[in-house]
Design a protein around this motif. Structure first.
Motif, PDB file in Angstrom:
ATOM      1  N   MET A   1      -0.252   5.344   3.059  1.00 51.62           N
ATOM      2  CA  MET A   1      -1.348   4.566   3.632  1.00 51.62           C
ATOM      3  C   MET A   1      -0.896   3.790   4.860  1.00 51.62           C
ATOM      4  O   MET A   1      -1.677   3.595   5.793  1.00 51.62           O
TER       5      MET A   1
ATOM      6  N   HIS B   1      -5.927   7.556  -0.699  1.00 52.04           N
ATOM      7  CA  HIS B   1      -6.042   6.372  -1.553  1.00 52.04           C
ATOM      8  C   HIS B   1      -6.392   6.742  -2.987  1.00 52.04           C
ATOM      9  O   HIS B   1      -5.788   6.235  -3.930  1.00 52.04           O
TER      10      HIS B   1
ATOM     11  N   ILE C   1       0.794  -1.226   0.000  1.00 51.84           N
ATOM     12  CA  ILE C   1       0.000   0.000   0.000  1.00 51.84           C
ATOM     13  C   ILE C   1       0.824   1.272   0.000  1.00 51.84           C
ATOM     14  O   ILE C   1       0.288   2.338  -0.254  1.00 51.84           O
TER      15      ILE C   1
END
Length: 107
Positions: A34, A63, A30
Motif C-alpha cells: 500500500m 487492500h 499499511i
C-alpha cells in the motif's frame, strides 16, 4: 568560537524530520504494497492524472486481498469463466427449449 545557525534551515530540517517519521509510521501501519501504491498514486496525480483511477482500483484490490495476489485470482476466475461459458450457454439453451416445448404442448 561563534556558531551561526540559520533558523530557517533549522525549521526546515525539523519539518523534514517530522515528514520522515510520519512516512515511517505510515509504512509500518499499511505495509509495503500500500505504501508503494500510495507513492505511485501521488506521482500519478502530479504527472499523469489519467492513471489515478486504475491505480485506485488496484489499491482497493490490494487492500482487501492483502497483496497483489488478487490479480492472479482474477486471471484464474476469467479463465474458468471462459471455460464454463459454453457449458452454461448450452444449459440455458436446453432450459429455454424445454420451456418452449411445454408451452406448445399446453396449447
Amino acid at each position: 568560537m561563534i556558531i551561526f545557525v540559520s533558523i530557517k534551515k533549522l525549521v526546515q530540517t525539523f519539518w523534514w524530520l517530522i515528514l520522515a517519521m510520519a512516512l515511517y509510521v505510515f509504512y509500518q501501519t499499511i505495509g509495503l504494497n500500500m505504501f508503494f501504491l500510495f507513492v505511485l498514486g501521488l506521482l500519478a496525480l502530479k504527472f499523469v492524472p489519467v492513471l489515478f483511477l486504475p491505480i485506485l482500483l488496484i489499491a482497493v484490490g490490494v487492500h482487501f486481498s492483502g497483496g497483489f495476489s488478487f490479480i492472479a485470482d482474477l486471471i484464474v476466475w476469467g479463465f474458468w469463466g471462459l471455460a464454463s461459458l459454453p457449458i452454461c450457454f448450452a444449459f440455458a439453451e436446453s432450459i429455454r427449449t424445454s420451456i418452449e416445448r411445454k408451452k406448445q404442448e399446453n396449447k
